[in-house]
Design an enzyme around this catalytic site. Sequence first.
Site, PDB file in Angstrom:
ATOM      1  N   TYR A  66       0.825  -1.265   0.202  1.00 47.44           N
ATOM      2  CA  TYR A  66       0.075   0.138   0.151  1.00 47.44           C
ATOM      3  C   TYR A  66       1.032   1.383   0.087  1.00 47.44           C
ATOM      4  O   TYR A  66       0.655   2.295  -0.570  1.00 47.44           O
ATOM      5  CB  TYR A  66      -1.083  -0.052   1.089  1.00 47.44           C
ATOM      6  CG  TYR A  66      -2.529  -0.607   0.747  1.00 47.44           C
ATOM      7  CD1 TYR A  66      -3.267  -0.077   0.081  1.00 47.44           C
ATOM      8  CD2 TYR A  66      -2.405  -2.274   1.083  1.00 47.44           C
ATOM      9  CE1 TYR A  66      -4.447  -0.804  -0.346  1.00 47.44           C
ATOM     10  CE2 TYR A  66      -3.685  -2.793   0.537  1.00 47.44           C
ATOM     11  CZ  TYR A  66      -4.568  -2.004   0.022  1.00 47.44           C
ATOM     12  OH  TYR A  66      -5.826  -2.870  -0.667  1.00 47.44           O
ATOM     13  N   ARG A  69       1.617   1.851  -3.455  1.00 54.99           N
ATOM     14  CA  ARG A  69       0.464   2.453  -3.989  1.00 54.99           C
ATOM     15  C   ARG A  69       0.216   4.000  -3.901  1.00 54.99           C
ATOM     16  O   ARG A  69      -0.208   4.691  -4.597  1.00 54.99           O
ATOM     17  CB  ARG A  69      -0.726   1.562  -3.980  1.00 54.99           C
ATOM     18  CG  ARG A  69      -0.671   0.214  -4.523  1.00 54.99           C
ATOM     19  CD  ARG A  69      -2.093  -0.557  -4.385  1.00 54.99           C
ATOM     20  NE  ARG A  69      -3.144   0.076  -4.951  1.00 54.99           N
ATOM     21  CZ  ARG A  69      -4.615  -0.028  -4.534  1.00 54.99           C
ATOM     22  NH1 ARG A  69      -4.585  -1.050  -3.861  1.00 54.99           N
ATOM     23  NH2 ARG A  69      -5.587   0.736  -5.240  1.00 54.99           N
ATOM     24  N   GLN A  96     -15.472   3.551  -7.042  1.00 51.03           N
ATOM     25  CA  GLN A  96     -15.135   2.681  -6.313  1.00 51.03           C
ATOM     26  C   GLN A  96     -13.641   2.976  -6.101  1.00 51.03           C
ATOM     27  O   GLN A  96     -12.963   2.066  -5.378  1.00 51.03           O
ATOM     28  CB  GLN A  96     -15.384   1.304  -7.097  1.00 51.03           C
ATOM     29  CG  GLN A  96     -16.571   0.794  -7.550  1.00 51.03           C
ATOM     30  CD  GLN A  96     -16.744  -0.002  -8.664  1.00 51.03           C
ATOM     31  OE1 GLN A  96     -16.510  -1.215  -8.628  1.00 51.03           O
ATOM     32  NE2 GLN A  96     -16.704   0.493  -9.947  1.00 51.03           N
ATOM     33  N   ASN A  97     -13.079   3.959  -6.475  1.00 51.24           N
ATOM     34  CA  ASN A  97     -11.779   3.933  -6.425  1.00 51.24           C
ATOM     35  C   ASN A  97     -11.562   4.809  -5.122  1.00 51.24           C
ATOM     36  O   ASN A  97     -12.104   5.469  -4.304  1.00 51.24           O
ATOM     37  CB  ASN A  97     -11.226   5.342  -7.735  1.00 51.24           C
ATOM     38  CG  ASN A  97     -11.494   4.736  -8.973  1.00 51.24           C
ATOM     39  OD1 ASN A  97     -11.768   3.460  -8.990  1.00 51.24           O
ATOM     40  ND2 ASN A  97     -11.479   5.670  -9.970  1.00 51.24           N
ATOM     41  N   HIS A 114     -15.391   2.048  -1.663  1.00 47.26           N
ATOM     42  CA  HIS A 114     -14.398   0.943  -1.266  1.00 47.26           C
ATOM     43  C   HIS A 114     -13.336   1.760  -0.379  1.00 47.26           C
ATOM     44  O   HIS A 114     -12.252   1.171  -0.262  1.00 47.26           O
ATOM     45  CB  HIS A 114     -13.663   0.260  -2.502  1.00 47.26           C
ATOM     46  CG  HIS A 114     -14.640  -0.405  -3.347  1.00 47.26           C
ATOM     47  ND1 HIS A 114     -14.294  -0.944  -4.589  1.00 47.26           N
ATOM     48  CD2 HIS A 114     -15.846  -1.190  -3.116  1.00 47.26           C
ATOM     49  CE1 HIS A 114     -15.456  -1.804  -4.916  1.00 47.26           C
ATOM     50  NE2 HIS A 114     -16.357  -1.830  -3.849  1.00 47.26           N
ATOM     51  N   CYS A 126     -11.874  -0.417  17.842  1.00 44.45           N
ATOM     52  CA  CYS A 126     -11.746   0.629  18.779  1.00 44.45           C
ATOM     53  C   CYS A 126     -12.071   1.990  18.060  1.00 44.45           C
ATOM     54  O   CYS A 126     -12.672   2.936  18.534  1.00 44.45           O
ATOM     55  CB  CYS A 126     -10.293   1.168  19.096  1.00 44.45           C
ATOM     56  SG  CYS A 126      -9.166   1.821  18.113  1.00 44.45           S
ATOM     57  N   SER A 185     -15.091  -2.428 -14.750  1.00 42.90           N
ATOM     58  CA  SER A 185     -15.406  -3.932 -15.398  1.00 42.90           C
ATOM     59  C   SER A 185     -16.920  -4.152 -15.148  1.00 42.90           C
ATOM     60  O   SER A 185     -17.547  -5.167 -15.454  1.00 42.90           O
ATOM     61  CB  SER A 185     -14.384  -4.777 -15.103  1.00 42.90           C
ATOM     62  OG  SER A 185     -14.087  -4.889 -13.690  1.00 42.90           O
TER      63      SER A 185
HETATM   64  P1  OAD Z   1     -11.133  -3.034 -13.172  1.00 38.74           P
HETATM   65  O1  OAD Z   1      -9.696  -2.998 -13.210  1.00 38.74           O
HETATM   66  O2  OAD Z   1     -12.025  -4.299 -12.842  1.00 38.74           O
HETATM   67  O3  OAD Z   1     -11.756  -2.575 -14.541  1.00 38.74           O
HETATM   68  C1  OAD Z   1     -11.367  -1.184 -15.212  1.00 38.74           C
HETATM   69  C2  OAD Z   1     -11.996  -0.975 -16.142  1.00 38.74           C
HETATM   70  O4  OAD Z   1     -11.468   0.383 -16.944  1.00 38.74           O
HETATM   71  C3  OAD Z   1     -11.784  -2.095 -17.468  1.00 38.74           C
HETATM   72  O5  OAD Z   1     -13.323  -2.325 -17.778  1.00 38.74           O
HETATM   73  C4  OAD Z   1     -11.236  -1.221 -18.437  1.00 38.74           C
HETATM   74  O6  OAD Z   1     -11.913  -1.645 -19.801  1.00 38.74           O
HETATM   75  C5  OAD Z   1     -11.468   0.136 -18.442  1.00 38.74           C
HETATM   76  N1  OAD Z   1     -10.601   1.129 -18.830  1.00 38.74           N
HETATM   77  C6  OAD Z   1      -9.098   0.891 -19.058  1.00 38.74           C
HETATM   78  N2  OAD Z   1      -8.619   2.238 -19.453  1.00 38.74           N
HETATM   79  C7  OAD Z   1      -9.697   2.921 -19.472  1.00 38.74           C
HETATM   80  C8  OAD Z   1      -9.795   4.397 -19.841  1.00 38.74           C
HETATM   81  N3  OAD Z   1      -8.560   5.049 -20.233  1.00 38.74           N
HETATM   82  N4  OAD Z   1     -10.870   4.946 -20.134  1.00 38.74           N
HETATM   83  C9  OAD Z   1     -11.980   4.263 -19.697  1.00 38.74           C
HETATM   84  N5  OAD Z   1     -12.039   3.101 -19.377  1.00 38.74           N
HETATM   85  C10 OAD Z   1     -10.999   2.409 -19.149  1.00 38.74           C
HETATM   86  O7  OAD Z   1     -11.507  -1.812 -12.024  1.00 38.74           O
HETATM   87  P2  OAD Z   1     -12.713  -1.537 -11.288  1.00 38.74           P
HETATM   88  O8  OAD Z   1     -14.176  -1.802 -12.001  1.00 38.74           O
HETATM   89  O9  OAD Z   1     -12.798   0.013 -10.549  1.00 38.74           O
HETATM   90  O10 OAD Z   1     -11.965  -3.223  -5.213  1.00 38.74           O
HETATM   91  O11 OAD Z   1     -12.765  -2.770 -10.084  1.00 38.74           O
HETATM   92  C11 OAD Z   1     -13.723  -2.692  -9.010  1.00 38.74           C
HETATM   93  C12 OAD Z   1     -12.937  -3.082  -7.736  1.00 38.74           C
HETATM   94  O12 OAD Z   1     -12.284  -4.302  -7.943  1.00 38.74           O
HETATM   95  C13 OAD Z   1     -11.936  -2.146  -7.298  1.00 38.74           C
HETATM   96  O13 OAD Z   1     -12.596  -0.974  -6.653  1.00 38.74           O
HETATM   97  C14 OAD Z   1     -11.309  -2.847  -6.362  1.00 38.74           C
HETATM   98  C15 OAD Z   1     -10.980  -4.107  -7.217  1.00 38.74           C
HETATM   99  O14 OAD Z   1     -10.678  -5.229  -6.476  1.00 38.74           O
HETATM  100  C16 OAD Z   1     -11.661  -3.089  -3.972  1.00 38.74           C
HETATM  101  O15 OAD Z   1     -10.245  -2.751  -3.768  1.00 38.74           O
HETATM  102  C17 OAD Z   1     -12.587  -3.544  -2.982  1.00 38.74           C
END
Ligand code: OAD
Length: 236
Positions: A66, A69, A96-97, A114, A126, A185
């Site tokens: 982390y 990141r 979700q970011n 998230h 606590c 996604s």
């Molecule tokens: P993903 O990595 O699953 O999906 C990212 C999406 O962004 C994909 O569908 C890509 O096609 C798209 N993408 C990539 N580049 C792009 C761009 N320049 N413009 C538009 N779209 C683009 O990420 P999330 O859907 O955010 O959870 O994932 C959901 C959750 O899974 C996250 O919040 C995290 C992860 O595990 C936790 O940390 C709890």
Amino acid sequence: MIDAARRLITSAARIVSFSGAGLSVESGVPTFRDAATGGLWTKHDPMRLASPQGFAEDPALVVDWYAHRRRAIARATPNPAHLALAGRRDMTHVTQNVDDLLHRAGAGRIIQLHGSITADRCNGRCGYSEQIDLWNPPPLRICPKCPDRLRPDVVWFGEMLPVNAWHQAQKACSACDLLLVIGTSAVVYPAAGLIGLARSAGAGIIIVNTEPTEASDLADIELLGKAGEIVPKLLG
Ligand code: OAD
């Protein structure tokens, strides 16, 4: 397609954005599942780095990862999609970011489903939490209020979403006229269920993504391309 999407946006009174990692990828923050953009879960095991079990087994490894990141997010700056969203003071942003790029862009109402990588919290009960310095992230530490450890204030696999954020997101998505879904996604639940919730409540759905997703069938309009290029055209 952009013109049709702009018409939908103009005719909507309540617009909500629902974003995922694709919103921040053009700022240099990797996605989770997109191999083309160095998706984190294509290279690392999420159960070791982002689960309560992983933290129990090797907390220093998790905190170090982390820290890496956090420094990367510190170096990132909001891209044109964050700035275009922030320019719409009337919108609510459900994301979700865990990064703070919408905040740094100046967006108003942000709901982080998230959690946030900008804070640590007690891994016990606590309730202690504190903001951290992304440029100089802390190592593994003991909570100042109890004997447990501190951990990043993010949601890990198998954990509940923050209750308030989840209720606010459900409320916003079921009351909007238009949901603008950006760079997710749409495979992680319950968050991804917000798209279906908005749709069943009668909202129009516009999706912006570089490729079709699990939610494509729910979209009135799907715009394939980069968020940083398309979102400013939609909202500008
Ligand atoms: P993903 O990595 O699953 O999906 C990212 C999406 O962004 C994909 O569908 C890509 O096609 C798209 N993408 C990539 N580049 C792009 C761009 N320049 N413009 C538009 N779209 C683009 O990420 P999330 O859907 O955010 O959870 O994932 C959901 C959750 O899974 C996250 O919040 C995290 C992860 O595990 C936790 O940390 C709890």
